[in-house]
Design a protein around this motif. Structure first.
Motif, PDB file in Angstrom:
ATOM      1  N   SER A  40       0.826  -1.218   0.000  1.00 25.68           N
ATOM      2  CA  SER A  40       0.000   0.000   0.000  1.00 25.68           C
ATOM      3  C   SER A  40       0.851   1.256   0.000  1.00 25.68           C
ATOM      4  CB  SER A  40      -0.928   0.001   1.212  1.00 25.68           C
ATOM      5  OG  SER A  40      -1.816  -1.080   1.154  1.00 25.68           O
ATOM      6  N   TYR A  41       1.893   1.280   0.839  1.00 22.30           N
ATOM      7  CA  TYR A  41       2.697   2.495   0.942  1.00 22.30           C
ATOM      8  C   TYR A  41       3.485   2.798  -0.333  1.00 22.30           C
ATOM      9  CZ  TYR A  41       1.496   2.613   5.880  1.00 22.30           C
ATOM     10  OH  TYR A  41       0.816   2.697   7.052  1.00 22.30           O
ATOM     11  N   PRO A  42       4.229   1.871  -0.885  1.00 19.54           N
ATOM     12  CA  PRO A  42       4.924   2.197  -2.149  1.00 19.54           C
ATOM     13  C   PRO A  42       3.960   2.497  -3.289  1.00 19.54           C
ATOM     14  CG  PRO A  42       5.173  -0.129  -1.616  1.00 19.54           C
ATOM     15  CD  PRO A  42       4.608   0.521  -0.407  1.00 19.54           C
ATOM     16  N   ALA A  43       2.799   1.837  -3.302  1.00 18.28           N
ATOM     17  CA  ALA A  43       1.818   2.136  -4.354  1.00 18.28           C
ATOM     18  C   ALA A  43       1.331   3.569  -4.226  1.00 18.28           C
ATOM     19  CB  ALA A  43       0.655   1.153  -4.285  1.00 18.28           C
ATOM     20  N   GLY A  44       1.022   3.978  -2.981  1.00 15.53           N
ATOM     21  CA  GLY A  44       0.592   5.362  -2.773  1.00 15.53           C
ATOM     22  C   GLY A  44       1.676   6.345  -3.145  1.00 15.53           C
ATOM     23  N   ASP A  45       2.929   6.047  -2.793  1.00  8.33           N
ATOM     24  CA  ASP A  45       4.032   6.947  -3.142  1.00  8.33           C
ATOM     25  C   ASP A  45       4.244   7.017  -4.650  1.00  8.33           C
ATOM     26  OD1 ASP A  45       4.702   7.717  -0.547  1.00  8.33           O
ATOM     27  OD2 ASP A  45       5.847   5.890  -0.221  1.00  8.33           O
ATOM     28  N   ILE A  46       4.065   5.891  -5.338  1.00  8.04           N
ATOM     29  CA  ILE A  46       4.210   5.888  -6.796  1.00  8.04           C
ATOM     30  C   ILE A  46       3.170   6.794  -7.432  1.00  8.04           C
ATOM     31  CG2 ILE A  46       3.884   4.456  -8.856  1.00  8.04           C
ATOM     32  CD1 ILE A  46       5.279   2.190  -7.368  1.00  8.04           C
ATOM     33  N   VAL A  47       1.921   6.659  -7.006  1.00  4.62           N
ATOM     34  CA  VAL A  47       0.848   7.495  -7.561  1.00  4.62           C
ATOM     35  C   VAL A  47       1.102   8.967  -7.247  1.00  4.62           C
ATOM     36  CG1 VAL A  47      -1.618   8.001  -7.465  1.00  4.62           C
ATOM     37  CG2 VAL A  47      -0.827   5.630  -7.480  1.00  4.62           C
ATOM     38  N   LEU A  48       1.504   9.254  -6.001  1.00  2.00           N
ATOM     39  CA  LEU A  48       1.755  10.640  -5.612  1.00  2.00           C
ATOM     40  C   LEU A  48       2.920  11.229  -6.403  1.00  2.00           C
ATOM     41  CD1 LEU A  48       1.147  13.023  -3.794  1.00  2.00           C
ATOM     42  CD2 LEU A  48       2.623  12.003  -2.051  1.00  2.00           C
ATOM     43  N   LEU A  49       3.994  10.475  -6.527  1.00  4.63           N
ATOM     44  CA  LEU A  49       5.146  10.966  -7.281  1.00  4.63           C
ATOM     45  C   LEU A  49       4.803  11.144  -8.750  1.00  4.63           C
ATOM     46  CD1 LEU A  49       8.074  11.704  -6.679  1.00  4.63           C
ATOM     47  CD2 LEU A  49       8.734   9.392  -7.323  1.00  4.63           C
ATOM     48  N   ALA A  50       3.996  10.247  -9.296  1.00  2.43           N
ATOM     49  CA  ALA A  50       3.568  10.388 -10.688  1.00  2.43           C
ATOM     50  C   ALA A  50       2.717  11.641 -10.872  1.00  2.43           C
ATOM     51  CB  ALA A  50       2.786   9.147 -11.117  1.00  2.43           C
ATOM     52  N   MET A  51       1.828  11.928  -9.912  1.00  2.00           N
ATOM     53  CA  MET A  51       0.995  13.126 -10.007  1.00  2.00           C
ATOM     54  C   MET A  51       1.835  14.389  -9.909  1.00  2.00           C
ATOM     55  SD  MET A  51      -2.383  12.113  -7.770  1.00  2.00           S
ATOM     56  CE  MET A  51      -3.161  13.672  -8.164  1.00  2.00           C
ATOM     57  N   VAL A  52       2.822  14.386  -9.020  1.00  5.11           N
ATOM     58  CA  VAL A  52       3.670  15.567  -8.853  1.00  5.11           C
ATOM     59  C   VAL A  52       4.479  15.840 -10.120  1.00  5.11           C
ATOM     60  CG1 VAL A  52       5.639  16.497  -7.593  1.00  5.11           C
ATOM     61  CG2 VAL A  52       3.786  15.377  -6.353  1.00  5.11           C
ATOM     62  N   THR A  53       5.082  14.799 -10.687  1.00  2.00           N
ATOM     63  CA  THR A  53       5.837  15.004 -11.923  1.00  2.00           C
ATOM     64  C   THR A  53       4.920  15.368 -13.083  1.00  2.00           C
ATOM     65  OG1 THR A  53       5.766  12.595 -12.244  1.00  2.00           O
ATOM     66  CG2 THR A  53       7.755  13.533 -11.284  1.00  2.00           C
ATOM     67  N   SER A  54       3.693  14.881 -13.050  1.00  2.00           N
ATOM     68  CA  SER A  54       2.723  15.288 -14.070  1.00  2.00           C
ATOM     69  C   SER A  54       2.408  16.771 -13.965  1.00  2.00           C
ATOM     70  CB  SER A  54       1.447  14.465 -13.938  1.00  2.00           C
ATOM     71  OG  SER A  54       1.697  13.092 -14.151  1.00  2.00           O
ATOM     72  N   VAL A  55       2.308  17.273 -12.737  1.00  2.00           N
ATOM     73  CA  VAL A  55       2.086  18.710 -12.539  1.00  2.00           C
ATOM     74  C   VAL A  55       3.239  19.506 -13.150  1.00  2.00           C
ATOM     75  CG1 VAL A  55       2.006  20.524 -10.789  1.00  2.00           C
ATOM     76  CG2 VAL A  55       0.614  18.481 -10.514  1.00  2.00           C
ATOM     77  N   LEU A  56       4.453  19.023 -12.949  1.00  2.00           N
ATOM     78  CA  LEU A  56       5.601  19.690 -13.571  1.00  2.00           C
ATOM     79  C   LEU A  56       5.474  19.720 -15.088  1.00  2.00           C
ATOM     80  CD1 LEU A  56       8.614  18.314 -11.503  1.00  2.00           C
ATOM     81  CD2 LEU A  56       8.031  20.713 -11.813  1.00  2.00           C
ATOM     82  N   ALA A  57       5.104  18.594 -15.670  1.00  2.00           N
ATOM     83  CA  ALA A  57       4.983  18.527 -17.127  1.00  2.00           C
ATOM     84  C   ALA A  57       3.862  19.420 -17.624  1.00  2.00           C
ATOM     85  CB  ALA A  57       4.738  17.080 -17.559  1.00  2.00           C
ATOM     86  N   VAL A  58       2.719  19.413 -16.940  1.00  2.00           N
ATOM     87  CA  VAL A  58       1.572  20.214 -17.368  1.00  2.00           C
ATOM     88  C   VAL A  58       1.879  21.701 -17.275  1.00  2.00           C
ATOM     89  CG1 VAL A  58      -0.771  20.853 -16.706  1.00  2.00           C
ATOM     90  CG2 VAL A  58      -0.156  18.457 -16.889  1.00  2.00           C
ATOM     91  N   HIS A  59       2.750  22.080 -16.337  1.00  2.00           N
ATOM     92  CA  HIS A  59       3.142  23.479 -16.205  1.00  2.00           C
ATOM     93  C   HIS A  59       4.236  23.874 -17.190  1.00  2.00           C
ATOM     94  CE1 HIS A  59       0.851  23.847 -12.473  1.00  2.00           C
ATOM     95  NE2 HIS A  59       1.052  25.134 -12.570  1.00  2.00           N
ATOM     96  N   GLY A  60       4.592  22.977 -18.079  1.00  2.00           N
ATOM     97  CA  GLY A  60       5.642  23.306 -19.035  1.00  2.00           C
ATOM     98  C   GLY A  60       7.009  23.368 -18.396  1.00  2.00           C
ATOM     99  N   TRP A  61       7.210  22.624 -17.282  1.00  2.00           N
ATOM    100  CA  TRP A  61       8.484  22.536 -16.585  1.00  2.00           C
ATOM    101  C   TRP A  61       8.931  23.872 -16.011  1.00  2.00           C
ATOM    102  CZ3 TRP A  61       9.305  17.657 -15.725  1.00  2.00           C
ATOM    103  CH2 TRP A  61       8.814  16.722 -16.626  1.00  2.00           C
ATOM    104  N   ARG A  62       7.938  24.733 -15.735  1.00  2.00           N
ATOM    105  CA  ARG A  62       8.227  25.986 -15.051  1.00  2.00           C
ATOM    106  C   ARG A  62       7.175  26.185 -13.979  1.00  2.00           C
ATOM    107  NH1 ARG A  62      10.254  30.722 -19.180  1.00  2.00           N
ATOM    108  NH2 ARG A  62      12.071  29.634 -19.978  1.00  2.00           N
ATOM    109  N   LEU A  63       7.624  26.374 -12.744  1.00  2.00           N
ATOM    110  CA  LEU A  63       6.704  26.532 -11.629  1.00  2.00           C
ATOM    111  C   LEU A  63       6.706  27.983 -11.179  1.00  2.00           C
ATOM    112  CD1 LEU A  63       7.544  23.335  -9.569  1.00  2.00           C
ATOM    113  CD2 LEU A  63       5.689  23.698 -11.181  1.00  2.00           C
ATOM    114  N   HIS A  64       5.517  28.490 -10.884  1.00  2.00           N
ATOM    115  CA  HIS A  64       5.361  29.872 -10.465  1.00  2.00           C
ATOM    116  C   HIS A  64       4.870  29.899  -9.016  1.00  2.00           C
ATOM    117  CE1 HIS A  64       5.672  31.014 -14.697  1.00  2.00           C
ATOM    118  NE2 HIS A  64       4.822  30.050 -14.949  1.00  2.00           N
ATOM    119  N   GLY A  65       5.456  30.787  -8.231  1.00  2.00           N
ATOM    120  CA  GLY A  65       4.961  31.020  -6.889  1.00  2.00           C
ATOM    121  C   GLY A  65       4.969  29.769  -6.031  1.00  2.00           C
TER     122      GLY A  65
END
Length: 548
Positions: free
Chosen positions: A235-260
């Protein structure tokens, strides 16, 4: 560190600028602008582009208590994180499980971070559900620590599943939902290719995590382990995998530039997943764990009170368009080579398969976008070419198009004729009925002339009220005169209707010239013009023709 009056809010302003009690400036919202009560000029809303320019700022009042409480909680969390880090780095090395005081510091930092997020949700309705969910996730994390500290840490062996696990695992869905809500509220439009990049990068990152963590965490004889134990372990590594995938997806969706605040939020969530992975794989000492977890809590608390600009349209250009797919392709290759070496990981293989399929879809989308852009460029080029060859009022050929048609006729070495037509007394029509009526007359004359000649003949506007007709394959001057007379009769055959509902009689004078095989366009027009003015001098509304 920063004083309470400088804690940045999601409005893009500090509490001093929004709460009169925290400073001399106050903001009010009028006509969609943020105006200062002082002498400074108003600040207008702008759009955020990939270049990192200023973004749209939404004016939201934050109560005095909210700004002060948020600042205090963030400062306390950061201070406690610094203390925990120094204690982890400089304190004595203690066996994991017997370092209660460090565990208490870590738990307090998580609870303070939860309070900062919940205070952010209570202080302003802007993004309230997202921060309430994130605060609830941090709270369950901290309560799980409290349960472990009070009921579990004195036990010789931990139970497979406990209420602490339920509280810790609740962190993953709560923070995932918060991340989705924040993404929806802060970005108006995301191109399709960035969504595919998010899937590609997220799955590839999860695959690397699975190779590094799951292989070391799960027991070798997993097939003989009870189902409930295996679920608890996974359960724990699965949750971390999903969370890490979502975080890196946010980076990609932002065009690899984060504001604020996105930078603090991504750093906190990614750090949470990575530290959990280090803990689960037993590759981190107690110093790393209890020094890093409070930093994660501090980053999340800071993200709650950090300004975030609303992105209207994410645009990615240059190397950023291809960096993520290229890197993820290398990750897919590396995971496959790792599996081929005999150390197969089913979770990693599934994730790299999804990443590969998304990458192929991304490439197909890229080709479709390229073809779409090419089609638009070709259409724009054709439209520009059409505009450069037509008269904007009548849609007939202009001088450029007429010259090209003349050159084509001369290359065929056919006998050709040119008619130069002028509307009689056109200035009087303009003066009496207005320029709108004059335009209507010009359009009507062009239409009647085109109807009087063959489809392959070229009818154009030479300038003003003058028109020209290029006749191909004219055998002799007699036929040329007959066609010229037909054109004149077609124009003056019936009155021309005007925009005001009235109608007027319109006549034209025509100068015609039959060309030989060597005549240039300038000389042909000059000769036709002489014949036209001979018709004008002869009384107008008549044809004069000659042959070269």
């Amino acid at each position: 560190m920063f004083p309470a009056s400088q804690i940045e809010l999601p409005t893009g302003r500090s509490p001093r600028a929004i709460c009169p009690a925290l400073g001399r400036e106050s903001l009010c919202r009028r006509d969609g602008r943020l105006k200062s009560a002082g002498s400074s000029p108003p600040v207008a809303s702008k759009n955020v582009s990939d270049s990192g320019s200023e973004g749209r700022l939404v004016g939201v009042r934050v109560p005095r208590w909210g700004a002060r409480a948020g600042a205090s909680l963030v400062l306390l969390t950061m201070a406690l994180a610094v203390v925990a880090l120094l204690a982890a780095l400089l304190g004595p090395r203690v066996v994991l499980g017997e370092d209660t005081w460090r565990y208490v510091l870590y738990t307090l930092s998580v609870l303070l971070s939860a309070a900062a997020c919940l205070c952010r949700a209570a202080a302003t309705p802007l993004e309230r559900p997202a921060w309430a969910l994130l605060g609830a996730g941090l709270l369950t994390w901290g309560l799980g620590n409290v349960y472990s500290l009070v009921w579990l840490r004195h036990l010789d062996t931990y139970p497979v599943l406990s209420w602490g696990d339920a509280l810790w695992l609740a962190w993953y869905p709560l923070v995932g939902a918060a991340l989705v809500l924040l993404l929806r509220s802060r970005i108006s439009a995301v191109p399709r290719n960035l969504w595919f990049d998010g899937v590609v990068v997220g799955c590839a990152t999860g695959a690397v995590y699975a190779v590094v963590v799951i292989g070391a965490y799960l027991p070798d004889d997993a097939a003989s382990v009870r189902g409930v134990d295996l679920v608890a372990a996974f359960s724990y590594p699965a949750g971390d995998i999903v969370l890490l995938a979502m975080v890196t997806s946010v980076l990609a969706v932002h065009g690899w530039r984060l504001h604020g605040g996105w930078g603090w939020l991504v750093a906190g969530l990614a750090g949470s997943a990575l530290i959990d992975g280090a803990y689960l794989s037993a590759n981190a000492s107690d110093r790393v764990l209890f020094g890093a977890w409070p930093l994660v809590a501090a980053a999340l608390a800071r993200a709650a009170w950090k300004a975030v600009r609303r992105v209207e349209q994410v645009e990615v250009t240059g190397w950023r368009m291809f960096a993520a797919p290229a890197c993820c392709a290398l990750v897919v290759l590396g995971v496959l080579l790792h599996a081929a070496s005999g150390d197969s990981n089913p979770v990693a293989l599934v994730l790299v398969t999804v990443s590969y399929l998304a990458l192929m879809a991304r490439v197909g989308l890229l080709f479709a976008d390229v073809r779409r852009v090419q089609a638009r460029l070709e259409a724009a080029r054709a439209a520009a070419d059409h505009l450069s060859r037509t008269d904007p009022l009548t849609g007939a050929a202009n001088r450029r198009a007429f010259g090209e048609a003349f050159d084509g006729v001369r290359r065929d070495e056919n006998c050709a004729g040119i008619l130069l037509v002028d509307i009689d007394h056109f200035k009087q029509i303009n003066d009496r009925y207005g320029h709108e009526a004059g335009d209507a007359v010009i359009v009507a004359v062009i239409g009647r002339m085109a109807a009087a000649v063959r489809r392959d003949d070229v009818v154009g506007r030479w300038g003003g009220e003058e028109f020209c007709v290029l006749l191909d394959a004219v055998p002799d001057a007699e036929v040329l005169g007959q066609v010229a007379e037909k054109v004149r009769t077609a124009v003056c055959g019936e009155p021309v209707p005007l925009p005001d509902g009235s109608a007027i009689d319109v006549t034209v004078s025509v100068g015609a010239v039959l060309l030989d095989h060597v005549t240039t366009l300038d000389f042909a027009i000059s000769t036709a013009d002489e014949q036209l003015y001979a018709a004008k001098r002869g009384g107008r509304n008549q044809v004069r023709a000659t042959a070269l």
